[in-house]
Motif scaffolding. Structure first.
Motif, PDB file in Angstrom:
ATOM      1  N   GLN B  52      -4.280 -11.845 -45.806  1.00 11.17           N
ATOM      2  CA  GLN B  52      -4.212 -12.485 -44.786  1.00 11.17           C
ATOM      3  C   GLN B  52      -5.644 -13.281 -44.187  1.00 11.17           C
ATOM      4  OE1 GLN B  52      -3.088  -9.471 -45.065  1.00 11.17           O
ATOM      5  NE2 GLN B  52      -1.085  -9.370 -44.745  1.00 11.17           N
ATOM      6  N   PHE B  53      -6.269 -11.981 -44.244  1.00 13.97           N
ATOM      7  CA  PHE B  53      -7.812 -12.469 -43.679  1.00 13.97           C
ATOM      8  C   PHE B  53      -8.269 -13.689 -44.469  1.00 13.97           C
ATOM      9  CE2 PHE B  53     -12.439 -11.337 -43.015  1.00 13.97           C
ATOM     10  CZ  PHE B  53     -12.423 -11.986 -41.740  1.00 13.97           C
ATOM     11  N   LEU B  54      -8.181 -13.451 -45.904  1.00 17.50           N
ATOM     12  CA  LEU B  54      -8.737 -14.340 -46.830  1.00 17.50           C
ATOM     13  C   LEU B  54      -8.341 -15.745 -46.388  1.00 17.50           C
ATOM     14  CD1 LEU B  54      -9.712 -13.102 -50.392  1.00 17.50           C
ATOM     15  CD2 LEU B  54     -11.260 -13.859 -48.604  1.00 17.50           C
ATOM     16  N   ALA B  55      -6.965 -15.812 -46.215  1.00 19.28           N
ATOM     17  CA  ALA B  55      -6.377 -17.052 -45.728  1.00 19.28           C
ATOM     18  C   ALA B  55      -6.981 -17.768 -44.807  1.00 19.28           C
ATOM     19  CB  ALA B  55      -4.740 -16.942 -45.698  1.00 19.28           C
ATOM     20  N   VAL B  56      -7.176 -16.975 -43.778  1.00 16.09           N
ATOM     21  CA  VAL B  56      -7.656 -17.618 -42.554  1.00 16.09           C
ATOM     22  C   VAL B  56      -9.100 -18.123 -42.938  1.00 16.09           C
ATOM     23  CG1 VAL B  56      -8.281 -17.180 -40.055  1.00 16.09           C
ATOM     24  CG2 VAL B  56      -6.344 -16.297 -41.133  1.00 16.09           C
ATOM     25  N   VAL B  57     -10.037 -17.360 -43.287  1.00 20.19           N
ATOM     26  CA  VAL B  57     -11.126 -17.615 -43.962  1.00 20.19           C
ATOM     27  C   VAL B  57     -11.287 -18.903 -44.731  1.00 20.19           C
ATOM     28  CG1 VAL B  57     -13.344 -16.824 -44.807  1.00 20.19           C
ATOM     29  CG2 VAL B  57     -12.144 -15.490 -43.318  1.00 20.19           C
ATOM     30  N   HIS B  58     -10.389 -18.808 -45.689  1.00 20.43           N
ATOM     31  CA  HIS B  58     -10.340 -20.018 -46.724  1.00 20.43           C
ATOM     32  C   HIS B  58      -9.933 -21.312 -45.752  1.00 20.43           C
ATOM     33  CE1 HIS B  58      -8.304 -22.692 -49.485  1.00 20.43           C
ATOM     34  NE2 HIS B  58      -9.064 -22.030 -50.411  1.00 20.43           N
ATOM     35  N   ILE B  59      -9.425 -21.390 -44.755  1.00 20.78           N
ATOM     36  CA  ILE B  59      -8.875 -22.512 -44.004  1.00 20.78           C
ATOM     37  C   ILE B  59     -10.203 -22.971 -43.178  1.00 20.78           C
ATOM     38  CG2 ILE B  59      -7.394 -23.305 -42.000  1.00 20.78           C
ATOM     39  CD1 ILE B  59      -5.050 -22.034 -43.220  1.00 20.78           C
ATOM     40  N   ILE B  60     -10.941 -21.817 -42.655  1.00 21.31           N
ATOM     41  CA  ILE B  60     -11.901 -22.278 -41.740  1.00 21.31           C
ATOM     42  C   ILE B  60     -13.266 -22.842 -42.628  1.00 21.31           C
ATOM     43  CG2 ILE B  60     -13.745 -21.226 -40.335  1.00 21.31           C
ATOM     44  CD1 ILE B  60     -11.706 -19.258 -39.344  1.00 21.31           C
ATOM     45  N   VAL B  61     -13.260 -22.127 -43.744  1.00 15.24           N
ATOM     46  CA  VAL B  61     -14.602 -22.395 -44.519  1.00 15.24           C
ATOM     47  C   VAL B  61     -14.426 -23.769 -45.266  1.00 15.24           C
ATOM     48  CG1 VAL B  61     -16.150 -21.801 -46.402  1.00 15.24           C
ATOM     49  CG2 VAL B  61     -15.355 -20.139 -44.499  1.00 15.24           C
ATOM     50  N   ILE B  66     -16.354 -27.550 -45.190  1.00 17.71           N
ATOM     51  CA  ILE B  66     -16.833 -28.150 -46.542  1.00 17.71           C
ATOM     52  C   ILE B  66     -16.177 -29.492 -46.315  1.00 17.71           C
ATOM     53  CG2 ILE B  66     -16.897 -28.122 -48.863  1.00 17.71           C
ATOM     54  CD1 ILE B  66     -17.098 -25.189 -48.849  1.00 17.71           C
ATOM     55  N   MET B  67     -14.905 -29.668 -46.344  1.00 20.04           N
ATOM     56  CA  MET B  67     -14.220 -30.864 -46.260  1.00 20.04           C
ATOM     57  C   MET B  67     -14.699 -31.764 -45.198  1.00 20.04           C
ATOM     58  SD  MET B  67     -12.649 -30.861 -49.047  1.00 20.04           S
ATOM     59  CE  MET B  67     -13.651 -30.182 -49.794  1.00 20.04           C
ATOM     60  N   VAL B  68     -15.188 -31.356 -44.120  1.00 20.32           N
ATOM     61  CA  VAL B  68     -15.495 -32.268 -42.914  1.00 20.32           C
ATOM     62  C   VAL B  68     -16.796 -32.805 -43.728  1.00 20.32           C
ATOM     63  CG1 VAL B  68     -16.467 -32.309 -40.900  1.00 20.32           C
ATOM     64  CG2 VAL B  68     -14.444 -31.294 -41.031  1.00 20.32           C
TER      65      VAL B  68
END
Lengths: 99, 167
Positions: B52-61, B66-68
């Motif tokens: 779960q934590f990685l999922a949130v970090v993945h969306i944030i990072v 990066i995509m912005v």
């Protein structure tokens, strides 16, 4: 969920990333395809971590994300510097190191 | 078919379709938007895998930062469909053949993988912040600190490269 399904999925995503690097000529899209390959590897690490109940692999995913973020920042800065001088991001044009 | 399996196939379909569209899109802006869709699908996979934590970090990072950055650079350089370079057809066919063979080889090689592929003493709490923090700050403390030096170097390098030439 069988581990083989995740292995197949990340192999497919990695293959798509390789295909994009070979297929496209825009350097920014090639950087994006490298991100896709890194994500395929991350997904595989998380799948193995879940199946072995070992959190170490998830820490490796953190480091991959950190290196990917640094790589994108420097890569895009290099691309902007090149664009200022040559007005293009076409990789076939960017072969000055060869000449 | 259980709910988890249905979710797995839906997320896999989204991830594969948008990954293919990243490669196929003519306009780089659409490539970025499809890549964001793929990142959200992968975050869904992380949640299915109890990370779960990685999922949130993945969306944030990835989807957040990066995509912005990618979208910002593409719009700043004003790259669009008209300026997009195209390969001659034979290069495209060669790329599809080479990439497809790479894909087939990977799938074939990994399908042969042997080892303990069945779940042993399955633990659903490995993805929590507490467990990951314990591992990160005990076993991986030095790499964690070194990654801050890496970030500093990358930041300084990006600013140096982004500055206008001084003559």
């Amino acid at each position: 969920m069988p581990l083989q399904w995740y292995i197949t999925l990340s192999a497919l995503l990695f293959g798509l990333g390789v295909l994009g690097v070979l297929f496209r000529r825009n350097a920014i899209v090639i950087l994006m395809c490298i991100e896709m390959m890194l994500n395929a590897v991350n997904l595989l690490l998380v799948a193995f971590s879940a199946h072995h109940s070992d959190p170490h692999a998830q820490v490796f995913v953190f480091f991959v994300m950190a290196v990917a973020a640094a790589e994108v920042a420097v890569g895009l800065a290099i691309l902007i510097a090149i664009y200022r001088n040559t007005r293009t991001t076409d990789i076939d044009f960017l072969n000055q190191l060869k000449h | 078919m259980t709910t988890t399996e249905i979710l797995f196939f839906i997320l896999t379909g989204i991830a594969f379709f948008s990954g293919a569209m990243v490669v196929m899109s003519r306009n780089p802006v659409y490539s970025v938007l499809y890549l964001i869709t793929m990142f959200f699908a992968i975050a869904g996979h992380y949640i299915l895998l109890n990370a779960q934590f990685l999922a949130v970090v993945h969306i944030i990072v990835y989807a957040g930062a990066i995509m912005v950055l990618f979208l910002f650079v593409i719009m700043m350089l004003n790259l669009n469909k008209e300026t997009e370079p195209h390969n001659p057809p034979w290069v495209k066919i060669a790329a599809v053949v080479a990439g497809g063979m790479m894909m087939a080889t990977l799938v074939g090689a990994l399908k042969q993988a042997s080892g303990p592929l069945t779940k042993t003493n399955y633990d659903t709490t490995i993805g929590t912040v507490e467990r990951l923090g314990n591992v990160l700050f005990s076993d991986f403390l030095i790499p964690f600190e070194l990654s801050s030096a890496l970030f500093l170097a990358a930041m300084v390098g990006a600013v140096m490269l982004g500055k206008k030439n001084i003559h």
